[in-house]
Design a protein around this motif. Structure first.
Motif, PDB file in Angstrom:
ATOM      1  N   HIS A  11      71.068 -50.854   5.502  1.00  0.00           N
ATOM      2  CA  HIS A  11      72.540 -50.264   6.037  1.00  0.00           C
ATOM      3  C   HIS A  11      73.446 -49.889   5.123  1.00  0.00           C
ATOM      4  N   LEU A  61      77.033 -63.178  11.174  1.00  0.00           N
ATOM      5  CA  LEU A  61      76.614 -63.311  10.165  1.00  0.00           C
ATOM      6  C   LEU A  61      77.670 -63.107   8.870  1.00  0.00           C
ATOM      7  N   HIS A  71      77.530 -53.064  14.938  1.00  0.00           N
ATOM      8  CA  HIS A  71      76.425 -53.610  15.318  1.00  0.00           C
ATOM      9  C   HIS A  71      76.717 -54.826  16.005  1.00  0.00           C
ATOM     10  N   THR A  72      75.530 -55.390  16.339  1.00  0.00           N
ATOM     11  CA  THR A  72      75.580 -56.514  17.274  1.00  0.00           C
ATOM     12  C   THR A  72      76.392 -57.726  16.981  1.00  0.00           C
ATOM     13  N   LYS A  86      75.762 -60.604  16.718  1.00  0.00           N
ATOM     14  CA  LYS A  86      74.960 -61.341  15.837  1.00  0.00           C
ATOM     15  C   LYS A  86      75.220 -61.074  14.274  1.00  0.00           C
ATOM     16  N   ASN A  87      75.412 -59.685  14.019  1.00  0.00           N
ATOM     17  CA  ASN A  87      75.460 -59.401  12.603  1.00  0.00           C
ATOM     18  C   ASN A  87      76.900 -60.067  12.218  1.00  0.00           C
TER      19      ASN A  87
HETATM   20  C1  LIG Z   1      71.614 -56.610  12.336  1.00  0.00           C
HETATM   21  O1  LIG Z   1      71.844 -55.520  13.464  1.00  0.00           O
HETATM   22  C2  LIG Z   1      70.605 -54.749  13.218  1.00  0.00           C
HETATM   23  C3  LIG Z   1      70.853 -53.659  14.327  1.00  0.00           C
HETATM   24  O2  LIG Z   1      71.399 -54.157  15.518  1.00  0.00           O
HETATM   25  C4  LIG Z   1      69.435 -55.380  13.439  1.00  0.00           C
HETATM   26  O3  LIG Z   1      68.410 -54.526  13.276  1.00  0.00           O
HETATM   27  C5  LIG Z   1      69.420 -56.571  12.321  1.00  0.00           C
HETATM   28  O4  LIG Z   1      68.154 -57.089  12.460  1.00  0.00           O
HETATM   29  C6  LIG Z   1      70.588 -57.349  12.115  1.00  0.00           C
HETATM   30  N1  LIG Z   1      70.640 -58.158  10.914  1.00  0.00           N
HETATM   31  C7  LIG Z   1      70.252 -59.630  11.195  1.00  0.00           C
HETATM   32  C8  LIG Z   1      70.232 -59.998   9.757  1.00  0.00           C
HETATM   33  O5  LIG Z   1      70.603 -60.109  12.163  1.00  0.00           O
END
Ligand SMILES: *[C@@H]1O[C@H](CO)[C@@H](O)[C@H](O)[C@H]1NC(C)=O
Ligand SMILES: *[C@@H]1O[C@H](CO)[C@@H](O)[C@H](O)[C@H]1NC(C)=O
Ligand SMILES: *[C@@H]1O[C@H](CO)[C@@H](O)[C@H](O)[C@H]1NC(C)=O
Length: 421
Positions: free
Chosen positions: A51, A67, A60-61, A63-64
Motif C-alpha cells: 500500500h 493495527l 481501509h477496514t 482491522k487495519n
Molecule cells: C489491511 O486491509 C487490506 C484491504 O482491506 C487487506 O487486504 C489487508 O489484508 C489488511 N492488512 C492486515 C494486516 O490486516
C-alpha cells in the motif's frame, strides 16, 4: 579529572567533576535519544509495501486501523520507557535521588524524622501547606549509611559524641542535617568573661570540644596554619591576630575604620563575615558597635565554640548552603579566602549572587586579601565581580613572591552594591 575542592572558610567541601565514565553515559543518553526519535519517525511514516500511499490506510477496514493504533501504542510505550531510562540515567549522573525509606538497615529514627505528616485540619489557610515535611539535604542520599549511623541513638538519652560525623555529612552535601531526639554532649562553659572583655580574653581550653580533632589544645592549633585566613588565629592576646584590621601589613590590608567611613545611609550596623576564622573581624566590629555574624564550620578546630566564647555570633553553615538571611539584609559582607572555589566558576557565581542577595543596596562587599593562584583565576574572579556592576570604592591587586619563587596575586576590594531598579 578527579575532584575539585571548595574551601569553605576553614573547611573543604568536595564535589566530583564529570568523570570519563559519566561522559560515556552522556553519549549513551544521546544515542538513546536519537534512536528513539528515529524509531518514532520511521514508525509514523512507515508505509507497507503493498500500500504505497499512507493515505489509503485510513480508508481501509477497521482491522487495519486497529493495527495502526496498536503500533502507535507500542511506539508510545517504547518512548515512555526510554524517557524513564533517561531520567534514571540523569539521576545517576547528577547524584540526585531522594532517600528510599524502604531500604534495609535504615535507622528507625531517620524514618520517623523523614515521614511526612498531613496537617490534622487540612490545608493551612495562611501558608497554603497541607503537610509537614522534614527538611534534610537531598545529597544525604549519597551518604545514607553514614546518616543512618548518625540517626542511631537512644531517644531521650545522651547523643553519641559524634559532632565530627555530623560535620562530615555536611561537608559531603548532607545539609541541612536531620534533627535528633537526644541530648548533645554538654560541656560546662566555666570562666566566661563578660562582654566586651570577652573579645580578647583567654578562657580555659576545657570548655571546647576536642573529640575528633587532631589538635587537643590551643597551643597546638596556634602552631599550625589551619587555612589561609587562620595561622595562629586562636592567639588573641598578642601577636598578629590583635593587629588585624587595625594595622596594615601590606597595601592589600584595609583599616576597619576606613571601610566603616565608606558606609552610606545609616552607615554600617550589621554585617556578615564569611569564613571568619576565630571571629577577630567580628570582635573589631563589635568594638565599633557593629553586629557581625561569622559563618564557619569546625574544620580542624573548634571555631564555633571559640567565637561564641568571645561573645560573638557564630553561624555553623557550609558555603554550599543558601544563606539563611532574607534579601537586602546586611550593610556589609566581609569575605576572604572562604570564597575560594577551585575550578568551576559557576559555583563561585552562585555564591556571589547569594552574597549580592543578602547585601542591601548601598551596602559594602569587602573582599579581603583574596588569593588568586594564577592569572586565569584572577581574570575569572574579576569578570564575575564586574558583572554585578558594583562601585569600586577600593581595588588593589598585590603581588607576592611565594616560597617556590612564583608570583602570587592577592585581590582586596571594597565594592558598593548599586541600587537596581
Ligand atoms: C489491511 O486491509 C487490506 C484491504 O482491506 C487487506 O487486504 C489487508 O489484508 C489488511 N492488512 C492486515 C494486516 O490486516
Ligand atoms: C592565651 O592562650 C595562648 C594559647 O592559645 C597562649 O599562648 C597565651 O600565652 C595566653 N595568653 C595569656 C595572656 O594567658
Ligand atoms: C558604642 O556604644 C556605646 C553605648 O551606646 C557608646 O558608649 C560607645 O561610644 C559606642 N562606641 C563606638 C565606637 O561608637
Amino acid at each position: 579529572m578527579g575532584s575539585v575542592s571548595l574551601k569553605i572558610g576553614d573547611g573543604t567541601a568536595r564535589f566530583k567533576r564529570a568523570s570519563i565514565c559519566s561522559s560515556a553515559v552522556n553519549l549513551l543518553m544521546l544515542f538513546s535519544v536519537i534512536t528513539t526519535n528515529l524509531f518514532a519517525l520511521y514508525a509514523f511514516t512507515y508505509t507497507p509495501r503493498d500500500h504505497p500511499q499512507l493515505g489509503h490506510l485510513v480508508h481501509h477496514t477497521p482491522k487495519n486501523i486497529s493495527l495502526i493504533s496498536e503500533q502507535v501504542a507500542l511506539i508510545l510505550s517504547e518512548i515512555e520507557s526510554s524517557q524513564k531510562k533517561l531520567a534514571q540515567m540523569e539521576k545517576e549522573i547528577l547524584g540526585y535521588e531522594s532517600i528510599d525509606l524502604g531500604r534495609p538497615n535504615l535507622a528507625n529514627e531517620l524514618k520517623v524524622f523523614l515521614q511526612h505528616h498531613l496537617l490534622p485540619l487540612g490545608k493551612d489557610s495562611r501558608t497554603g501547606i497541607t503537610e509537614m515535611v522534614a527538611s534534610v539535604g537531598h545529597s544525604c542520599e549519597k551518604s545514607v549509611d553514614l546518616l543512618s549511623q548518625y540517626m542511631n541513638y537512644k531517644i531521650n538519652g545522651p547523643c553519641p559524641d559524634d559532632w565530627s560525623l555530623g560535620q562530615k555529612l555536611i561537608l559531603s552535601g548532607c545539609e541541612p542535617l536531620s534533627r535528633r531526639r537526644c541530648f548533645a554532649k554538654a560541656i560546662p562553659k566555666v570562666g566566661l568573661e563578660s562582654f566586651p572583655v570577652s573579645l580578647w580574653k583567654n578562657v580555659s581550653e576545657k570548655i571546647y570540644s576536642w573529640s575528633g580533632l587532631g589538635c587537643k589544645n590551643l597551643a597546638c592549633l596556634n602552631s599550625k596554619k589551619l587555612n589561609r585566613d587562620c595561622a595562629g588565629c586562636f592567639e588573641i592576646t598578642k601577636g598578629y591576630e590583635t593587629q588585624k584590621y587595625v594595622k596594615v601589613r601590606s597595601k592589600n590590608d584595609f583599616l576597619i575604620d576606613d571601610v566603616l567611613a565608606m558606609g552610606s545611609n545609616g552607615g554600617i550596623r550589621i554585617g556578615f563575615d564569611i569564613g571568619g576564622g576565630s571571629g577577630t573581624f567580628a570582635a573589631r566590629m563589635a568594638e565599633r558597635n557593629v553586629t557581625v555574624v561569622t559563618a564557619t564550620l569546625n574544620v580542624d578546630a573548634p571555631f564555633n565554640e571559640f567565637i561564641a566564647a568571645r561573645g560573638l555570633f557564630p553561624l555553623y553553615l557550609s558555603l554550599d548552603h543558601r544563606f539563611p538571611f532574607y534579601d537586602n539584609t546586611f550593610d556589609l559582607v566581609h569575605a576572604a579566602n572562604g570564597l575560594d572555589v577551585g575550578g568551576r566558576s559557576e559555583k563561585l557565581e552562585f555564591l556571589l549572587f547569594d552574597i549580592d542577595r543578602v547585601l542591601r543596596a548601598g551596602g559594602l562587599l569587602w573582599l579581603d586579601n583574596f588569593y588568586c593562584s594564577n592569572d586565569d583565576k584572577k581574570r575569572v574572579l574579576t569578570r564575575l565581580i564586574e558583572q554585578f556592576r558594583y562601585k569600586k570604592l577600593k581595588w588593589v591587586v598585590g603581588e607576592k613572591i611565594n616560597g617556590a619563587g612564583k608570583s602570587e596575586a592577592y585581590l582586596s576590594a571594597v565594592l558598593q552594591k548599586p541600587v537596581r531598579v
